[in-house]
Design a protein around this motif. Sequence first.
Motif, short mmCIF file in Angstrom:
data_model
loop_
_atom_site.label_atom_id
_atom_site.label_comp_id
_atom_site.label_asym_id
_atom_site.label_seq_id
_atom_site.Cartn_x
_atom_site.Cartn_y
_atom_site.Cartn_z
N VAL A 112 15.20 7.65 -11.92
CA VAL A 112 16.51 6.90 -12.20
C VAL A 112 17.71 6.94 -10.81
N GLY A 113 17.95 5.81 -10.42
CA GLY A 113 18.69 5.56 -9.20
C GLY A 113 18.29 5.81 -7.93
N MET A 114 16.69 6.07 -7.77
CA MET A 114 16.24 6.51 -6.81
C MET A 114 16.36 5.36 -5.70
N ASN A 115 16.21 5.60 -4.55
CA ASN A 115 16.08 4.58 -3.40
C ASN A 115 14.77 4.50 -2.84
N LEU A 116 14.08 3.66 -3.04
CA LEU A 116 12.90 3.52 -2.46
C LEU A 116 12.80 2.23 -1.93
N SER A 117 13.66 1.67 -1.25
CA SER A 117 13.97 0.25 -0.58
C SER A 117 12.70 0.53 0.52
N GLY A 118 12.10 -0.69 1.07
CA GLY A 118 11.16 -0.62 2.13
C GLY A 118 9.99 0.02 2.04
N SER A 119 9.57 0.54 0.78
CA SER A 119 8.65 1.49 0.63
C SER A 119 7.27 0.86 0.22
N VAL A 120 6.06 1.63 0.46
CA VAL A 120 4.74 0.87 -0.03
C VAL A 120 4.16 1.93 -1.07
N LEU A 121 4.16 1.16 -2.08
CA LEU A 121 3.50 1.99 -3.64
C LEU A 121 2.10 1.28 -3.71
N HIS A 122 1.07 1.79 -3.57
CA HIS A 122 -0.16 0.95 -3.75
C HIS A 122 -0.98 1.92 -4.87
N GLY A 123 -1.46 1.23 -6.06
CA GLY A 123 -2.10 1.89 -7.16
C GLY A 123 -1.34 2.99 -7.71
N LEU A 164 4.74 -3.19 -4.02
CA LEU A 164 4.23 -2.78 -5.14
C LEU A 164 2.73 -3.35 -5.50
N TRP A 165 1.86 -3.10 -4.98
CA TRP A 165 0.55 -3.58 -5.29
C TRP A 165 -0.24 -2.77 -6.13
N ASP A 166 -0.84 -3.18 -7.06
CA ASP A 166 -1.55 -2.53 -8.02
C ASP A 166 -1.00 -1.39 -8.99
N VAL A 167 0.45 -1.75 -9.05
CA VAL A 167 1.26 -0.59 -9.73
C VAL A 167 1.27 -0.79 -11.23
N ASP A 168 1.39 -0.02 -12.09
CA ASP A 168 1.19 -0.07 -13.42
C ASP A 168 2.69 0.36 -13.97
N LEU A 169 3.52 -0.65 -14.37
CA LEU A 169 4.79 -0.54 -14.92
C LEU A 169 4.89 -0.63 -16.54
N THR A 172 14.68 -7.12 -5.20
CA THR A 172 15.17 -8.22 -4.09
C THR A 172 13.97 -8.01 -2.98
N GLY A 173 13.10 -9.13 -2.99
CA GLY A 173 12.05 -9.19 -1.82
C GLY A 173 10.84 -8.16 -2.07
N ALA A 174 10.98 -7.70 -3.28
CA ALA A 174 9.62 -6.82 -3.68
C ALA A 174 8.33 -7.70 -3.80
N ASP A 175 7.07 -7.23 -3.19
CA ASP A 175 5.97 -7.94 -3.44
C ASP A 175 5.24 -7.25 -4.71
N LEU A 176 5.02 -7.97 -5.90
CA LEU A 176 4.66 -7.34 -7.07
C LEU A 176 3.00 -7.81 -7.29
N ARG A 177 2.26 -8.05 -6.14
CA ARG A 177 0.88 -8.31 -6.22
C ARG A 177 -0.02 -7.47 -7.15
N ASP A 178 -0.42 -8.12 -8.09
CA ASP A 178 -1.48 -7.47 -9.02
C ASP A 178 -0.81 -6.24 -9.63
N THR A 179 0.72 -6.23 -9.92
CA THR A 179 1.29 -5.43 -10.66
C THR A 179 1.28 -5.74 -12.33
#
Length: 88
Positions: free
Chosen positions: A17-28, A46-51, A62-69
């Motif tokens: 909750v409320g965490m700042n992960l702006s500009g981060s890479v989350l893969h798998g 956020l590539w291949d992320v399970d939400l 804003t501006g997040a890449d949700l490829r294969d998410t």
Amino acid sequence: MSDVDLVSLDLSDQSLVGMNLSGSVLHGVDLSDSDLRGIDLSDSDLWDVDLFGADLTGANLTGADLRDTDLPDADLRRRSEGLRPVRR
């Protein structure tokens, strides 16, 4: 905490909750059933992320890449503007 690289992690059913992960890479990364209310994922990859089932209420995507998410059953109510389709 921003601009971090998270790869192939199981963070399912966690509270970020409320965490700042702006500009981060989350893969798998598995964030299924996690509480992500108010999280800042702006300009993140956020590539291949399970939400599945994650609560993204008020999240900044804003501006997040949700490829294969996976977004089924994710709660996107009151998310920030900026969620847009990726052209391939």
